[in-house]
Design a protein around this motif. Structure first.
Motif, PDB file in Angstrom:
ATOM      1  N   TRP A  82       0.925  -1.103   0.085  1.00  0.00           N
ATOM      2  CA  TRP A  82       0.032   0.040   0.142  1.00  0.00           C
ATOM      3  C   TRP A  82       0.820   1.113   0.049  1.00  0.00           C
ATOM      4  O   TRP A  82       0.622   2.186  -0.769  1.00  0.00           O
ATOM      5  N   PHE A 103      -4.962   3.136  -4.365  1.00  0.00           N
ATOM      6  CA  PHE A 103      -4.202   4.066  -3.874  1.00  0.00           C
ATOM      7  C   PHE A 103      -4.897   4.666  -2.682  1.00  0.00           C
ATOM      8  O   PHE A 103      -4.040   5.114  -1.614  1.00  0.00           O
ATOM      9  N   ARG A 104      -6.109   5.214  -2.725  1.00  0.00           N
ATOM     10  CA  ARG A 104      -6.762   5.472  -1.481  1.00  0.00           C
ATOM     11  C   ARG A 104      -7.815   4.147  -1.140  1.00  0.00           C
ATOM     12  O   ARG A 104      -8.295   3.629  -1.857  1.00  0.00           O
ATOM     13  N   TRP A 128      -4.779   7.280   2.742  1.00  0.00           N
ATOM     14  CA  TRP A 128      -3.677   6.764   1.787  1.00  0.00           C
ATOM     15  C   TRP A 128      -2.422   6.958   2.717  1.00  0.00           C
ATOM     16  O   TRP A 128      -2.341   7.790   3.674  1.00  0.00           O
TER      17      TRP A 128
END
Length: 174
Positions: A82, A103-104, A128
């Motif tokens: 992540w 990404f989020r 994030w």
């Protein structure tokens, strides 16, 4: 005021919790600490032209502090993968593949009572990774677990409205 149907008087323990990605069913392995659940609302002072002595306070912009997750280092790469999404975006000119997928992510923090029943659940939106520490300090003279940290920027959180669980062993005297 507490609901008259609420039977529990003791607060919940702070060590019975688990974290998972929103929409997922599997919990993230080994999360041992969650910190940073805090929101602050800016105060805007306003004074009427005809009243020079007093001002009125109004709510302004609300900010949410970053949330930190800690866990023991294992072979599971979910934090690193992540965190690499952000790094890959900034270094896409170096030939690394960049993607905005995942990404989020939303995360969910569930809190459990002593009987293992879910009693609180918070959904944290659009997180994030802004900071990643893959290893804590290594010390040959210490007797501790290696810990990794991620710092999650987020756009707010809400508490899920859960019914109060019926705890086993509770006898209603009435």
């Amino acid at each position: 005021m507490a609901d008259s149907r609420t039977k529990r008087r003791d607060p919940y323990k702070n060590f019975r919790f688990r974290v998972k990605f929103g929409g997922g069913t599997d919990y993230i392995a080994g999360v041992s600490k969650v910190t940073g659940f805090k929101r602050s609302t800016e105060v805007i002072k306003h004074r009427s032209g005809g009243d020079p002595a007093t001002s009125t306070k109004l709510p302004g912009r609300t900010e949410y502090d970053p949330i930190m997750l800690e866990r023991g280092v294992t072979s599971d790469k979910v934090f690193e993968q992540w965190a690499n999404r952000v790094w890959s975006l900034h270094n896409s000119g170096s030939g690394l593949e960049s993607s905005l997928k995942d990404f989020r992510r939303d995360i969910i923090v569930d809190v459990f009572n002593e009987a293992g029943q879910k009693v609180l659940s918070y959904q944290v939106f659009n997180c994030w990774v802004s900071e990643y520490q893959p290893l804590s300090d290594l010390d040959a003279n210490a007797n501790a677990v290696a810990i990794q940290h991620i710092k999650l920027e987020n756009e707010g959180w809400v508490r899920e409205d859960l019914p109060e669980p019926v705890e086993s062993g509770f006898e209603d005297p009435a």
